[in-house]
Design a protein around this motif. Structure first.
Motif, mmCIF file in Angstrom:
data_model
loop_
_atom_site.group_PDB
_atom_site.id
_atom_site.type_symbol
_atom_site.label_atom_id
_atom_site.label_comp_id
_atom_site.label_asym_id
_atom_site.label_seq_id
_atom_site.Cartn_x
_atom_site.Cartn_y
_atom_site.Cartn_z
ATOM 1 N N SER A 17 1.201 7.020 -7.142
ATOM 2 C CA SER A 17 0.258 6.743 -6.062
ATOM 3 C C SER A 17 0.230 5.241 -5.732
ATOM 4 C CB SER A 17 -1.128 7.221 -6.454
ATOM 5 O OG SER A 17 -2.080 6.861 -5.486
ATOM 6 N N SER A 18 0.309 4.407 -6.744
ATOM 7 C CA SER A 18 0.272 2.959 -6.557
ATOM 8 C C SER A 18 1.520 2.460 -5.840
ATOM 9 C CB SER A 18 0.122 2.274 -7.918
ATOM 10 O OG SER A 18 0.108 0.872 -7.763
ATOM 11 N N GLU A 19 2.677 3.027 -6.180
ATOM 12 C CA GLU A 19 3.921 2.625 -5.521
ATOM 13 C C GLU A 19 3.905 2.998 -4.032
ATOM 14 O OE1 GLU A 19 6.908 4.452 -7.910
ATOM 15 O OE2 GLU A 19 7.059 2.749 -9.313
ATOM 16 N N GLU A 20 3.361 4.187 -3.715
ATOM 17 C CA GLU A 20 3.259 4.594 -2.303
ATOM 18 C C GLU A 20 2.353 3.633 -1.545
ATOM 19 O OE1 GLU A 20 1.844 8.571 -2.365
ATOM 20 O OE2 GLU A 20 3.764 9.455 -3.001
ATOM 21 N N LEU A 21 1.244 3.240 -2.180
ATOM 22 C CA LEU A 21 0.307 2.328 -1.536
ATOM 23 C C LEU A 21 0.938 0.950 -1.341
ATOM 24 C CD1 LEU A 21 -2.566 2.090 -0.442
ATOM 25 C CD2 LEU A 21 -3.316 1.424 -2.744
ATOM 26 N N LEU A 22 1.752 0.513 -2.321
ATOM 27 C CA LEU A 22 2.430 -0.774 -2.218
ATOM 28 C C LEU A 22 3.425 -0.775 -1.062
ATOM 29 C CD1 LEU A 22 3.116 -3.598 -3.290
ATOM 30 C CD2 LEU A 22 4.711 -2.493 -4.913
ATOM 31 N N GLU A 23 4.166 0.329 -0.965
ATOM 32 C CA GLU A 23 5.165 0.421 0.132
ATOM 33 C C GLU A 23 4.457 0.381 1.482
ATOM 34 O OE1 GLU A 23 8.735 3.406 1.665
ATOM 35 O OE2 GLU A 23 7.621 3.854 -0.193
ATOM 36 N N LEU A 24 3.322 1.077 1.585
ATOM 37 C CA LEU A 24 2.574 1.092 2.845
ATOM 38 C C LEU A 24 2.054 -0.315 3.186
ATOM 39 C CD1 LEU A 24 1.369 2.697 5.200
ATOM 40 C CD2 LEU A 24 -0.615 3.195 3.724
ATOM 41 N N ALA A 25 1.596 -1.035 2.191
ATOM 42 C CA ALA A 25 1.081 -2.390 2.424
ATOM 43 C C ALA A 25 2.179 -3.334 2.893
ATOM 44 C CB ALA A 25 0.441 -2.922 1.149
ATOM 45 N N VAL A 26 3.378 -3.186 2.290
ATOM 46 C CA VAL A 26 4.493 -4.045 2.693
ATOM 47 C C VAL A 26 4.875 -3.773 4.146
ATOM 48 C CG1 VAL A 26 6.929 -4.550 2.297
ATOM 49 C CG2 VAL A 26 5.364 -4.348 0.355
ATOM 50 N N GLN A 27 4.927 -2.511 4.510
ATOM 51 C CA GLN A 27 5.260 -2.143 5.888
ATOM 52 C C GLN A 27 4.207 -2.673 6.869
ATOM 53 O OE1 GLN A 27 5.678 2.089 5.849
ATOM 54 N NE2 GLN A 27 7.636 2.067 4.726
ATOM 55 N N SER A 28 2.953 -2.682 6.450
ATOM 56 C CA SER A 28 1.884 -3.139 7.350
ATOM 57 C C SER A 28 1.985 -4.626 7.665
ATOM 58 C CB SER A 28 0.505 -2.839 6.707
ATOM 59 O OG SER A 28 0.342 -1.456 6.508
ATOM 60 N N LEU A 29 2.651 -5.376 6.823
ATOM 61 C CA LEU A 29 2.799 -6.814 7.059
ATOM 62 C C LEU A 29 3.657 -7.101 8.302
ATOM 63 C CD1 LEU A 29 3.322 -8.152 3.393
ATOM 64 C CD2 LEU A 29 1.305 -8.425 4.849
ATOM 65 N N ASP A 30 4.444 -6.117 8.704
ATOM 66 C CA ASP A 30 5.319 -6.315 9.868
ATOM 67 C C ASP A 30 4.630 -5.958 11.199
ATOM 68 O OD1 ASP A 30 7.344 -7.097 8.182
ATOM 69 O OD2 ASP A 30 8.155 -5.049 7.930
ATOM 70 N N ILE A 31 3.426 -5.516 11.177
ATOM 71 C CA ILE A 31 2.717 -5.152 12.429
ATOM 72 C C ILE A 31 2.345 -6.430 13.169
ATOM 73 C CG2 ILE A 31 0.643 -4.033 13.365
ATOM 74 C CD1 ILE A 31 0.644 -2.185 10.928
ATOM 75 N N LYS A 32 2.660 -6.453 14.502
ATOM 76 C CA LYS A 32 2.415 -7.647 15.345
ATOM 77 C C LYS A 32 1.048 -7.586 16.019
ATOM 78 C CE LYS A 32 6.549 -9.101 14.385
ATOM 79 N NZ LYS A 32 6.697 -10.216 13.431
ATOM 80 N N ASN A 33 0.642 -6.388 16.328
ATOM 81 C CA ASN A 33 -0.621 -6.230 17.054
ATOM 82 C C ASN A 33 -1.773 -6.526 16.106
ATOM 83 O OD1 ASN A 33 -3.014 -5.166 18.249
ATOM 84 N ND2 ASN A 33 -1.738 -3.925 19.601
ATOM 85 N N PRO A 34 -2.630 -7.496 16.451
ATOM 86 C CA PRO A 34 -3.724 -7.869 15.541
ATOM 87 C C PRO A 34 -4.694 -6.726 15.266
ATOM 88 C CG PRO A 34 -3.367 -9.587 17.165
ATOM 89 C CD PRO A 34 -2.518 -8.454 17.624
ATOM 90 N N MET A 35 -4.952 -5.938 16.273
ATOM 91 C CA MET A 35 -5.919 -4.845 16.080
ATOM 92 C C MET A 35 -5.348 -3.795 15.135
ATOM 93 S SD MET A 35 -8.631 -5.682 17.591
ATOM 94 C CE MET A 35 -9.453 -4.120 17.607
ATOM 95 N N GLU A 36 -4.059 -3.492 15.363
ATOM 96 C CA GLU A 36 -3.424 -2.494 14.480
ATOM 97 C C GLU A 36 -3.317 -3.028 13.061
ATOM 98 O OE1 GLU A 36 0.330 -1.503 16.138
ATOM 99 O OE2 GLU A 36 -0.526 -0.446 17.872
ATOM 100 N N LEU A 37 -3.003 -4.324 12.931
ATOM 101 C CA LEU A 37 -2.906 -4.922 11.603
ATOM 102 C C LEU A 37 -4.247 -4.874 10.885
ATOM 103 C CD1 LEU A 37 -1.280 -6.447 9.472
ATOM 104 C CD2 LEU A 37 -1.870 -8.580 10.656
ATOM 105 N N LEU A 38 -5.318 -5.151 11.655
ATOM 106 C CA LEU A 38 -6.657 -5.114 11.058
ATOM 107 C C LEU A 38 -7.022 -3.711 10.582
ATOM 108 C CD1 LEU A 38 -9.264 -6.658 10.463
ATOM 109 C CD2 LEU A 38 -10.038 -6.123 12.783
#
Length: 492
Positions: free
Chosen positions: A93-114
């Motif tokens: 579960s922790s590895e899945e959450l880590l992968e999701l967090a890394v992918q979220s760092l690439d979001i450009k839209n501030p609202m989506e990132l938030l």
């Protein structure tokens, strides 16, 4: 020449006897050697059995303890595997959450990132990886399942052949003779946990010293006594003393007997004197019954016996000391219907009991001076005392002396106990079952007393060799302590 031949013959006879003795001794030695071999083989077999039993116990203990270790192992492994599964699921579960967090760092839209950051934060807050204990639930140590047989090894190394138990020591002060019972107590000279049981041996004797080799009765045995005390009950004290000895036994061997102790067994023993009995009484040792034929049937039978044998009956022989002393006494006659005991009370305290048959019409129990008249009835002279039971038409119960009677308003017991304190001048009658006092005479006895019994239509059984019961002794003490207890029928 004849003298030398006779001397030589004696020498030959002596040599033959000696040779026979040596042959017998050689046979005994060979037999002993054979017994040693057999007994040694038996001892080895028993030793094998004991060690096989010990091996069996150890093997069983080893299996049980190994099974306990295996159960502990299984418990710990199961606990660790459960914890391992939880950790694996948390890590995934922790590895899945880590992968999701890394992918979220690439979001450009501030609202989506938030929004993504908020979701990841919420997921991290509830993630099992952060609630997981990173310490094993159980220890890998199994030291609590270790054993140390050092003490047991020393004990096994100290195992030796069973020692012979020491002789017990009889505690004479704790031994008790009362109520036709003997209670014997003993102790071991030192503590011995291997004692399995005790053996008590006893025999009656008329000698108050050490046991004698000849002329003694055989030992009676009581085996497998677990306690250090035993009571011999229901005894008849027809001798003056009792020898007792005890030995201790362990599983394999019996020790030496204790020193023999001799306990005094005071009791008054007598039989009914057939030479004194009325012709209408039939006497057999300690039993007397009414004989309406006046002994004629017995006389006919004796006449036939005398024709067939020239040997006098040992019971009727006049060569015995007692028989010769009684030979001058006249039989009771008339309406006395009496028989006396063959032994006189001359001192001390004595006790005997009488049981009457249920169909007895009339009987008396008491004592009399040594030479009553042949027509005298018990209680009707100043030299006899008795209690009298009359069951003819209606039952009457009375105490008699000097031709005076005192009615006893109490039930007639099945057995009557007679207590005679010659020196104390007291004759008491008891209910032999309950030991309740029936009546007491007090008199200064000036001559020896003979037990006396009157019977008409029925039979009486007399029990002798009895000790004064403890209950009677207690009643005597209390009665002697009361003032004014003297009977109105007593002598002056």
């Amino acid at each position: 020449m004849d003298e030398e031949r006779e001397t030589l013959q004696r020498i030959v006879s002596t040599l033959v006897n000696k040779n026979d003795e040596i042959h017998n001794f050689i046979d005994m030695l060979n037999h002993t050697i054979s017994n040693v071999q057999v007994n040694s083989s038996n001892a080895i077999s028993e030793l094998d059995e004991e060690f096989d039993g010990l091996y069996s116990v150890l093997h069983e203990m080893k299996g049980s303890m190994a099974n306990t270790i295996q159960q502990e192992e299984a418990r710990k492994i199961q606990a660790l595997q459960d914890q391992l599964s939880q950790c694996s699921r948390a890590l995934e579960s922790s590895e899945e959450l880590l992968e999701l967090a890394v992918q979220s760092l690439d979001i450009k839209n501030p609202m989506e990132l938030l929004e993504a950051a908020r979701q990841i934060k919420d997921s991290v807050t509830v993630a099992s990886a952060f609630r997981l204990s990173l310490k094993p639930r159980v220890s890998d140590s199994m030291t609590h399942m270790m054993v140390d047989f050092t003490l047991e090894k020393r004990m096994l190394q100290a195992v030796k052949f069973l020692p012979v138990p020491k002789a017990p020591e009889i505690d004479v002060a704790a031994c008790l003779v009362a109520d036709n019972c003997i209670t014997i107590s003993w102790r071991m000279p030192e503590e011995d946990s291997r004692i399995d049981h005790f053996v008590l041996e006893y025999r009656k004797t008329n000698f108050d010293g050490l046991p004698r080799l000849k002329g003694e009765q055989r030992w009676e045995l009581v085996d497998y006594i677990k306690a250090t005390q035993y009571t011999l009950s229901g005894l008849k004290f027809d001798t003056k003393y009792m020898n007792l000895r005890v030995q201790a036994c362990n599983k394999a061997v019996a020790g030496e007997y204790s020193d023999t102790v001799t306990l005094e067994t005071k009791a008054f023993l007598f039989s009914l004197d057939s030479t004194s009995s009325h012709v209408n009484l039939k006497v057999e040792d300690n039993y007397v019954e009414w004989d309406p034929t006046g002994g004629k049937g017995q006389e006919k039978l004796k006449g036939k016996e005398n024709k067939n044998s020239n040997t006098a009956s040992p019971k009727r022989s006049t060569n015995s000391p007692r028989a010769s002393m009684r030979s001058g006494r006249d039989r009771f006659a008339g309406e006395s219907y009496t028989v006396l005991g063959d032994t006189a009370v001359e001192s001390g305290q004595h006790y005997w009991e009488v049981r009457a048959q249920k169909d007895c019409k009339s009987y008396s129990v008491g004592v009399t001076y040594r030479n009553p008249g042949k027509f005298d009835q018990l209680g009707k002279t100043n030299s006899s005392w008795c209690i009298h039971i009359n069951n003819w038409l209606q039952t009457t119960f009375s105490a008699k002396h000097n031709n005076k009677a005192k009615t006893l308003d109490i039930p007639v017991p099945d057995r009557i106990g007679v207590y005679c304190d010659f020196d104390g001048g007291q004759l008491s009658f008891y209910n032999a079952s309950s030991k309740a006092l029936l009546h007491t005479f007090r008199a200064k006895f000036t001559q020896p007393l003979l037990p006396g019994f009157m019977i008409w239509c029925g039979g009486l059984t007399v029990s002798t060799g009895l000790q004064v019961p403890s209950a009677v002794k207690t009643l005597q003490k209390s009665e002697n302590g009361l003032s004014g207890s003297t009977s109105s029928l007593n002598n002056a």
